[in-house]
Design a protein around this motif. Structure first.
Motif, PDB file in Angstrom:
ATOM      1  N   ALA A  55      32.181 -77.974 -37.230  1.00  0.00           N
ATOM      2  CA  ALA A  55      33.538 -78.384 -36.897  1.00  0.00           C
ATOM      3  C   ALA A  55      33.681 -78.663 -35.403  1.00  0.00           C
ATOM      4  O   ALA A  55      34.352 -79.620 -34.992  1.00  0.00           O
ATOM      5  CB  ALA A  55      34.537 -77.312 -37.338  1.00  0.00           C
ATOM      6  N   GLY A  56      33.039 -77.821 -34.575  1.00  0.00           N
ATOM      7  CA  GLY A  56      33.102 -78.020 -33.133  1.00  0.00           C
ATOM      8  C   GLY A  56      32.540 -79.353 -32.709  1.00  0.00           C
ATOM      9  O   GLY A  56      33.062 -79.995 -31.779  1.00  0.00           O
ATOM     10  N   GLN A  57      31.483 -79.814 -33.370  1.00  0.00           N
ATOM     11  CA  GLN A  57      30.908 -81.118 -33.018  1.00  0.00           C
ATOM     12  C   GLN A  57      31.888 -82.257 -33.288  1.00  0.00           C
ATOM     13  O   GLN A  57      31.915 -83.243 -32.561  1.00  0.00           O
ATOM     14  CB  GLN A  57      29.617 -81.347 -33.805  1.00  0.00           C
ATOM     15  N   ILE A  58      32.664 -82.134 -34.337  1.00  0.00           N
ATOM     16  CA  ILE A  58      33.615 -83.193 -34.674  1.00  0.00           C
ATOM     17  C   ILE A  58      34.758 -83.246 -33.669  1.00  0.00           C
ATOM     18  O   ILE A  58      35.219 -84.333 -33.299  1.00  0.00           O
ATOM     19  CB  ILE A  58      34.151 -82.981 -36.104  1.00  0.00           C
ATOM     20  N   TYR A  59      35.196 -82.064 -33.186  1.00  0.00           N
ATOM     21  CA  TYR A  59      36.448 -82.007 -32.426  1.00  0.00           C
ATOM     22  C   TYR A  59      36.312 -81.762 -30.928  1.00  0.00           C
ATOM     23  O   TYR A  59      37.070 -82.318 -30.143  1.00  0.00           O
ATOM     24  CB  TYR A  59      37.346 -80.900 -32.999  1.00  0.00           C
ATOM     25  N   LEU A  73      35.346 -81.265 -26.970  1.00  0.00           N
ATOM     26  CA  LEU A  73      34.719 -81.854 -25.796  1.00  0.00           C
ATOM     27  C   LEU A  73      34.412 -80.765 -24.772  1.00  0.00           C
ATOM     28  O   LEU A  73      33.499 -80.903 -23.958  1.00  0.00           O
ATOM     29  CB  LEU A  73      35.680 -82.880 -25.189  1.00  0.00           C
ATOM     30  N   ALA A  74      35.148 -79.692 -24.839  1.00  0.00           N
ATOM     31  CA  ALA A  74      34.993 -78.573 -23.902  1.00  0.00           C
ATOM     32  C   ALA A  74      35.521 -77.314 -24.583  1.00  0.00           C
ATOM     33  O   ALA A  74      35.953 -77.339 -25.730  1.00  0.00           O
ATOM     34  CB  ALA A  74      35.745 -78.855 -22.611  1.00  0.00           C
ATOM     35  N   ASN A  75      35.410 -76.169 -23.824  1.00  0.00           N
ATOM     36  CA  ASN A  75      35.883 -74.893 -24.344  1.00  0.00           C
ATOM     37  C   ASN A  75      35.161 -74.526 -25.648  1.00  0.00           C
ATOM     38  O   ASN A  75      35.795 -74.179 -26.652  1.00  0.00           O
ATOM     39  CB  ASN A  75      37.405 -74.941 -24.556  1.00  0.00           C
ATOM     40  N   PRO A  76      33.817 -74.567 -25.669  1.00  0.00           N
ATOM     41  CA  PRO A  76      33.090 -74.424 -26.931  1.00  0.00           C
ATOM     42  C   PRO A  76      33.235 -73.053 -27.575  1.00  0.00           C
ATOM     43  O   PRO A  76      33.153 -72.944 -28.806  1.00  0.00           O
ATOM     44  CB  PRO A  76      31.636 -74.699 -26.526  1.00  0.00           C
ATOM     45  N   LEU A  77      33.415 -72.006 -26.780  1.00  0.00           N
ATOM     46  CA  LEU A  77      33.525 -70.654 -27.340  1.00  0.00           C
ATOM     47  C   LEU A  77      34.979 -70.219 -27.515  1.00  0.00           C
ATOM     48  O   LEU A  77      35.236 -69.060 -27.841  1.00  0.00           O
ATOM     49  CB  LEU A  77      32.788 -69.652 -26.441  1.00  0.00           C
ATOM     50  N   LEU A  78      35.920 -71.140 -27.315  1.00  0.00           N
ATOM     51  CA  LEU A  78      37.352 -70.821 -27.389  1.00  0.00           C
ATOM     52  C   LEU A  78      37.684 -69.646 -26.470  1.00  0.00           C
ATOM     53  O   LEU A  78      38.441 -68.743 -26.820  1.00  0.00           O
ATOM     54  CB  LEU A  78      37.766 -70.498 -28.833  1.00  0.00           C
ATOM     55  N   ALA A  96      23.764 -78.596 -36.463  1.00  0.00           N
ATOM     56  CA  ALA A  96      24.203 -77.234 -36.176  1.00  0.00           C
ATOM     57  C   ALA A  96      23.136 -76.220 -36.532  1.00  0.00           C
ATOM     58  O   ALA A  96      22.840 -75.295 -35.750  1.00  0.00           O
ATOM     59  CB  ALA A  96      25.493 -76.927 -36.944  1.00  0.00           C
ATOM     60  N   ASN A  97      22.528 -76.373 -37.690  1.00  0.00           N
ATOM     61  CA  ASN A  97      21.510 -75.418 -38.119  1.00  0.00           C
ATOM     62  C   ASN A  97      20.244 -75.519 -37.285  1.00  0.00           C
ATOM     63  O   ASN A  97      19.582 -74.509 -37.020  1.00  0.00           O
ATOM     64  CB  ASN A  97      21.207 -75.628 -39.601  1.00  0.00           C
ATOM     65  N   SER A  98      19.911 -76.734 -36.872  1.00  0.00           N
ATOM     66  CA  SER A  98      18.754 -76.891 -36.001  1.00  0.00           C
ATOM     67  C   SER A  98      18.989 -76.197 -34.660  1.00  0.00           C
ATOM     68  O   SER A  98      18.086 -75.558 -34.094  1.00  0.00           O
ATOM     69  CB  SER A  98      18.459 -78.378 -35.792  1.00  0.00           C
ATOM     70  N   TRP A  99      20.216 -76.305 -34.148  1.00  0.00           N
ATOM     71  CA  TRP A  99      20.542 -75.630 -32.885  1.00  0.00           C
ATOM     72  C   TRP A  99      20.500 -74.110 -33.065  1.00  0.00           C
ATOM     73  O   TRP A  99      19.957 -73.399 -32.217  1.00  0.00           O
ATOM     74  CB  TRP A  99      21.919 -76.073 -32.413  1.00  0.00           C
ATOM     75  N   LEU A 100      21.020 -73.632 -34.184  1.00  0.00           N
ATOM     76  CA  LEU A 100      21.009 -72.181 -34.421  1.00  0.00           C
ATOM     77  C   LEU A 100      19.588 -71.628 -34.477  1.00  0.00           C
ATOM     78  O   LEU A 100      19.305 -70.566 -33.923  1.00  0.00           O
ATOM     79  CB  LEU A 100      21.730 -71.850 -35.732  1.00  0.00           C
ATOM     80  N   PHE A 137      28.294 -80.242 -28.673  1.00  0.00           N
ATOM     81  CA  PHE A 137      29.561 -80.741 -29.171  1.00  0.00           C
ATOM     82  C   PHE A 137      29.878 -82.120 -28.595  1.00  0.00           C
ATOM     83  O   PHE A 137      30.273 -83.041 -29.317  1.00  0.00           O
ATOM     84  CB  PHE A 137      30.687 -79.769 -28.814  1.00  0.00           C
ATOM     85  N   ARG A 138      29.720 -82.260 -27.290  1.00  0.00           N
ATOM     86  CA  ARG A 138      30.106 -83.509 -26.624  1.00  0.00           C
ATOM     87  C   ARG A 138      29.291 -84.690 -27.154  1.00  0.00           C
ATOM     88  O   ARG A 138      29.833 -85.789 -27.368  1.00  0.00           O
ATOM     89  CB  ARG A 138      29.902 -83.376 -25.122  1.00  0.00           C
ATOM     90  N   GLN A 139      27.987 -84.516 -27.385  1.00  0.00           N
ATOM     91  CA  GLN A 139      27.122 -85.646 -27.705  1.00  0.00           C
ATOM     92  C   GLN A 139      27.348 -86.202 -29.103  1.00  0.00           C
ATOM     93  O   GLN A 139      27.010 -87.351 -29.383  1.00  0.00           O
ATOM     94  CB  GLN A 139      25.649 -85.227 -27.591  1.00  0.00           C
ATOM     95  N   PHE A 140      27.944 -85.410 -29.993  1.00  0.00           N
ATOM     96  CA  PHE A 140      28.063 -85.834 -31.383  1.00  0.00           C
ATOM     97  C   PHE A 140      29.046 -87.000 -31.524  1.00  0.00           C
ATOM     98  O   PHE A 140      30.206 -86.905 -31.109  1.00  0.00           O
ATOM     99  CB  PHE A 140      28.518 -84.653 -32.258  1.00  0.00           C
ATOM    100  N   SER A 141      28.566 -88.102 -32.092  1.00  0.00           N
ATOM    101  CA  SER A 141      29.395 -89.299 -32.294  1.00  0.00           C
ATOM    102  C   SER A 141      30.116 -89.697 -31.011  1.00  0.00           C
ATOM    103  O   SER A 141      31.291 -90.075 -31.030  1.00  0.00           O
ATOM    104  CB  SER A 141      30.414 -89.067 -33.425  1.00  0.00           C
TER     105      SER A 141
END
Length: 793
Positions: A32-36, A38-43, A99-103, A125-129
């Protein structure tokens, strides 16, 4: 209600359930983070509009189900030490697989700048699409992938191709219920009739039914479960059903289903390998039913989203502009409890990684998904062992593909132990004169056999099925996992895989830009039973346009060869079978064809790609008055027959004969690696003399390739122009104005001064065409002067 149909179900401990769920939640959060984001990845602070991407692209709907499968594959791979890859069929499941590859760490090992911490997560997150980033689908850039997710229908065929001759490999294949509606996927269920449990690995299909496509329900998801079960059993599978929306119960049932499936696979392989069981195996398939967009927003703006088609792409589309959507997004992301999943530096915690395998066992790091790491040089035998003797041009005839068949049979023999070469084709190996290969290997076949059957072999490496889609998909999966092969097909019907070769070419082009992807063996086509000798099958079988289609694609990847005789075909085959990272198209006839070049001459000519046949022309050191060019076996014969007529009737005319084997040589050097400089092209075709070009396919292709050349205004091309029927071989060329008489008339029409001086010859050639039409209608055969023609300089 949750349901799994088997006994002795796996019982997960509370600890196992907790860690599996942690991994799944982490993957969902990252998807979900990749879709939405741009920053603040850990909320670490409340979400604000500037944290959100300006363009929301991606597909959430399939991601939770893919994440569930990935999590549970991790568990069994780690527990059992499995060697496994997974083909991710749902088209836009990119957020999940990345996501799973990163994990698991394979993504950061491949791309060190996307580190497994908070800065790396933000980059992820930023690089996706995003411009300069990665696609929204599973693509070559995705570690562990061998399947382009941009087009649907080919996942299961790719999975079976990967399993062939890989006895220790498990290939899981997630099939989306949208792609399950495609013709290629529907046919792919029959691949289990070709899988040898002794020498091949196992394929575990996982049919993921989440109910919807972009805007409509899916057929299989709406079938009553009993009907779907019967369908899959009819295909020869033993279904295991997992259904539900309660995460804890689905985790338990999915674990049980996977364990049961692997148990059945082990029983099948043990029976075949140790106990000599020969009956066709009934392999397991898992049917996984979970809601589309599971764990995402249940409702948005008062309408249901989770479990509907609205969850397909971006469930909350107006996050930057709509404060309610922004609040919903934050609540959704925080529902995964990221503070429990990642430490203060953004690294996955131990619970999240508890199920992840180590090293090359990880799905993103398995070398089979980077097949160039495993590919070995093909043992290509010496061409002189198979060359036909040519003392002088045109004195003998051979069937080029039959000669090639002997060459391929030796390769089959020499790869019998290592099992890394396959020949695929739609029921046409013998029809295409390649049946010599059956001396080294029969045709793969796991179903029952009858006494009248020939060459069927449970362990065979020749694969025939009347589906060009499956032939292509099997071979692509085979090549992408580090092996070699050849696809033999009737020329007219290879168009069926136009879109598949598009995807493979795009894959190769992208892979070439990724230093970590090692080159794989080329995808090689042999197109025969071609347009000019489909006189018996008629108009429906007459289409040479695949070459046009391929030459539209990435020039660094595509190559097209039209060898004019048996020895040039051997030379081209030798080159293409040794090559890497190309799509090679070879067009060659299977009917008796004159032998023009010795083996040494053929090697030199094919190395040049295009060259002057001085023995066929009448230049004698002078500048030519006209150039007769040709590409393809039948056009070559017609050009040589025309040259012979000109030699006889206009001996004072200086004629140059040029044969083109490599079609890309006609392109400028700055447009294709094989292209000619203007200096080379002008030296071959001249800058100002008429060029009459007899071409195998549609004539406008030659104009497109050569339109920038100085001599293009003098170029006149004859080729196929959609005039076909059931008729005699020579009538096919007459109908399309490619015949020798028409070529002579073209020379007279285009060489200055000949129109008047050679008017009588022009009339004689026109009369010969008229005579031809009358003759074939009376006798049903070609004129004796054509049927009995031989080259005589």
């Amino acid at each position: 209600m949750p349901k799994v149909e088997h006994q002795d179900a796996t019982v997960l401990s509370d600890e196992e359930l907790r860690t599996l769920d942690a991994h799944w939640r982490a993957a969902n959060y990252l998807a979900a983070g990749q879709i939405y984001l741009l920053a603040n990845p850990l909320l670490s602070e409340p979400l604000r509009p500037e944290h959100i991407k300006p363009r929301l692209l991606g597909h959430w709907g399939t991601s939770p189900g893919l994440n569930l499968v990935h999590t549970h594959l991790n568990r069994v791979i780690k527990e059992r030490g499995l060697d496994a890859v997974c083909v991710w069929g749902p088209g836009h499941g990119g957020p999940s697989v990345v996501a799973n590859s990163w994990l698991e760490g394979s993504y950061s090992e491949t791309y060190p700048d996307v580190s497994r911490d908070a800065p790396g997560m933000e980059r992820l997150f930023r690089q996706f699409s995003f411009p300069g980033g990665v696609p929204s689908h599973v693509a070559p850039e995705t570690p562990g992938s061998i399947h382009e997710g941009g087009e649907l229908g080919y996942s299961l065929a790719h999975a079976y191709g990967a399993a062939l001759d890989n006895p220790g490999l498990l290939v899981a294949c997630v099939i989306g219920d949208g792609e399950a509606e495609t013709g290629p996927l529907a046919a792919s269920w029959h691949s289990n009739k070709f899988l040898d449990p002794v020498h091949d690995g196992a394929v575990l299909p996982i049919l993921h039914l989440n109910g919807y496509k972009i805007a409509n329900p899916t057929v299989l998801s709406r079938l009553p479960e009993s009907e779907l079960d019967a369908l899959l059993r009819g295909y020869g599978h033993e279904p295991l059903h997992v259904t539900g929306d309660d995460p804890a119960q689905v985790h338990r049932d999915m674990a049980a289903a996977l364990d049961e499936a692997l148990k059945r696979i082990a029983e099948v392989q043990r029976g075949a390998r140790e106990e000599g069981v020969t009956e066709r195996a009934h392999w397991p398939v898992i049917v996984l039913r979970t809601p589309k967009g599971w764990t995402g927003p249940a409702e948005v703006d008062g309408v249901p989203v989770e479990g509907t088609w609205r969850a397909h792409q971006v469930p909350l589309p107006g996050v930057r502009e709509n404060p309610d959507h922004l609040r919903q997004l934050e609540a959704w992301l925080r529902s995964y409890r990221p503070e429990e999943l990642f430490d203060a530096e953004g690294r996955p915690v131990a619970d999240v990684l508890a199920c992840v395998p180590d090293g090359a066992r990880r799905l993103g790091a398995n070398p089979h998904a980077n097949g160039g790491l495993l590919v070995r040089d093909l043992p290509v035998p010496p061409l002189d062992d198979f060359a036909v003797p040519v003392d002088k041009p045109g004195a003998t005839l051979h069937e080029p593909t039959r000669v090639l068949g002997d060459f391929l049979e030796r390769i089959m023999q020499d790869t019998a132990q290592r099992r890394d070469f396959r020949l695929v084709g739609p029921d046409e190996t013998a029809s295409n004169r390649l049946q010599a290969v059956f001396e080294a290997s029969g045709k793969a076949w796991q179903e029952r056999q009858l006494p009248v059957d020939e060459h069927l072999d449970r362990h065979g490496r020749v694969m025939e099925i009347l589906s060009e889609h499956l032939c292509q998909g099997w071979l692509e999966g085979y090549l992408l996992t580090g092996r070699h092969g050849l696809f033999s097909c009737y020329e007219a019907f290879v168009h069926i895989v136009d879109s598949m070769v598009n995807q493979h070419i795009k894959w190769l082009r992208t892979s070439r830009q990724l230093t970590w992807r090692a080159p794989i063996a080329s995808l090689n086509y042999l197109l025969t039973s071609h347009v000019w000798r489909q006189d018996h099958n008629g108009f429906s079988h007459q289409d040479p346009g695949f070459v046009d289609h391929v030459l539209n694609k990435s020039p660094e990847v595509v190559r097209v060869y039209l060898p004019p005789d048996a020895n040039t075909l051997l030379s081209v085959a030798d080159h293409t079978l040794r090559s890497r990272d190309y799509v090679n198209v070879i067009v060659a006839g299977k009917q008796p064809c004159f032998d023009w070049l010795s083996m040494d001459q053929a090697r030199n000519h094919c190395a040049r790609g295009a060259g002057i046949w001085d023995w066929a022309g009448t230049e004698n050191g002078a500048e030519p008055d006209v150039v007769l060019a040709c590409a393809g076996d039948v056009p070559t014969q017609e050009v040589l027959a025309a040259a012979q007529l000109l030699r006889r009737h206009l001996p004072q005319l200086s004629v140059r004969v040029v044969n083109v084997v490599d079609m890309t040589r006609l392109l400028p050097g700055d447009e294709h690696p094989h292209g000619m400089s203007d200096f080379e092209y002008d030296g071959l075709f001249t800058r100002d003399k008429p060029v009459i070009f007899a071409y195998h396919g549609y004539p406008w292709l030659i104009h497109r390739l050569a339109y920038r050349r100085a001599g293009h205004r003098n170029l006149h091309v004859r080729g196929y122009k959609e005039s076909g029927t059931t008729t005699t071989p020579f009538d096919m060329v007459v109908r399309n104005d490619l015949d020798r008489y028409r070529l002579v008339m073209d020379v007279i029409d285009r060489v200055p001064g000949l129109g008047v001086r050679a008017a009588a010859l022009h009339q004689t050639m026109a009369d010969a065409r008229t005579r031809h039409h009358a003759w074939i209608r009376e006798h049903g055969t070609d004129l004796p002067e054509v049927a009995d023609w031989t080259w005589n300089a």
